[in-house]
Design a protein around this motif. Sequence first.
Motif, PDB file in Angstrom:
ATOM      1  N   THR A  89       0.821  -1.207   0.000  1.00  0.00           N
ATOM      2  CA  THR A  89       0.000   0.000   0.000  1.00  0.00           C
ATOM      3  C   THR A  89       0.858   1.262   0.000  1.00  0.00           C
ATOM      4  OG1 THR A  89      -1.826   1.106   1.137  1.00  0.00           O
ATOM      5  CG2 THR A  89      -0.147   0.091   2.532  1.00  0.00           C
ATOM      6  N   THR A  90       2.147   1.137   0.430  1.00  0.00           N
ATOM      7  CA  THR A  90       3.040   2.293   0.504  1.00  0.00           C
ATOM      8  C   THR A  90       3.641   2.690  -0.840  1.00  0.00           C
ATOM      9  OG1 THR A  90       4.936   0.881   1.038  1.00  0.00           O
ATOM     10  CG2 THR A  90       3.662   1.760   2.887  1.00  0.00           C
ATOM     11  N   PRO A 111      -5.259   0.452   1.479  1.00  0.00           N
ATOM     12  CA  PRO A 111      -4.715   1.028   2.725  1.00  0.00           C
ATOM     13  C   PRO A 111      -4.937   0.093   3.904  1.00  0.00           C
ATOM     14  CG  PRO A 111      -5.911   2.687   1.496  1.00  0.00           C
ATOM     15  CD  PRO A 111      -6.160   1.384   0.784  1.00  0.00           C
ATOM     16  N   ASP A 118      -0.683  -5.202   5.884  1.00  0.00           N
ATOM     17  CA  ASP A 118      -0.331  -5.039   4.473  1.00  0.00           C
ATOM     18  C   ASP A 118       0.499  -6.236   4.000  1.00  0.00           C
ATOM     19  OD1 ASP A 118       0.097  -3.362   1.982  1.00  0.00           O
ATOM     20  OD2 ASP A 118       2.176  -3.495   2.682  1.00  0.00           O
TER      21      ASP A 118
END
Length: 362
Positions: A89-90, A111, A118
């Motif tokens: 998600t990053t 997110p 994640d």
Amino acid sequence: MGAPVASVHEHITDALKTPDLVRLGGNVVLARFETMKVYAALGAVRTLLRSGRVVPGQTLIDSSSGIYALALAMACHRYGLRCHIVASTTVDAVMRAQLEVLGATVDQMPPSQNLRLDQERRVRRVRELLADRPDFHWMRQYHDSVHYAGYREFADLVTGTLPDTPLTVVGAVGTGASTGGLVQALRETGRGVRLVGIQPFGSVTFGSEHFSDPEAIIAGIGSSIPFENVRHELYDTVHWVDFRHAMAGAVGLMQEHAIFAGLSTGAAHLVASWEADRDPERLHLVLGADTGHRYAERVFARHTEAQDMRTLRPRPIQALDDLRPPWSVMEWGRRPDPATVRPDRRPDTDTAEPVSSVEVTP
């Protein structure tokens, strides 16, 4: 005087993989990469193609939070392979756009409340894809020793460029391939090389998993799962560094030397400065894994908050029971991994990026 000699490269990966060597002090040299993972990805892909484990046109898959993903996508672009990335998600829009233009397909996780969730989502997605597409080849950057291969070329560069004096290599541990691959190749030449590894608080790799560092965003130097590619017996010294100290090193590197580099490089700069003062007869090579662009807002925009790295000192410890934030150092002495990996924690059952205190997104 003749004109400068420049190389014309056949592919951008040849240009990107070679670091700039910059002297930071009398006995400290920085190997500054745009992305050091290109060595790992190129070396792995070439080895897999030569051995027949993969063939042109096949799809290579792995989970990543960005840097390895881009390196793998470029290696696939070069050698006519397909690439599929299960992205954290990053991963930001800029990185995702680069991957897609290179021809990679991207599954990005939604997110999450935290990076561990994640990671778990990415593990599940990789397994689903492998079950549906057994023709995909899983790269397993954390566990397949094929990722050591590319760093032999870096070792040749170090041997041919730096003076043949006692050498200390200082770098983030991460997957273990960059520091381990470089130092293993250098030691095979008979050179006296010390290896200083850097860990975050919160990583299982060198026993700091019972700590947390809420601000930490430094990707790739620690992990919440065991990595087979980390060979503990290669490391002479280990430093554990928190986010604030890594930030001080990154901002200090920019202020002192005008070098814009990532947080793992900042941590390595801080550690190498202390190590070099203690051992001025040795040459210290700092591994600068990537640039500072993905830390622009959360680190460099806050530069006025950074501590003066010249005032910082580690806490020497004799055993892991004495480990304390914000900065500890221990003579590891090339001992093996002290942890016994339980069957349900075998590394080859996990595929995701490290979820830990310093760099969760090499």
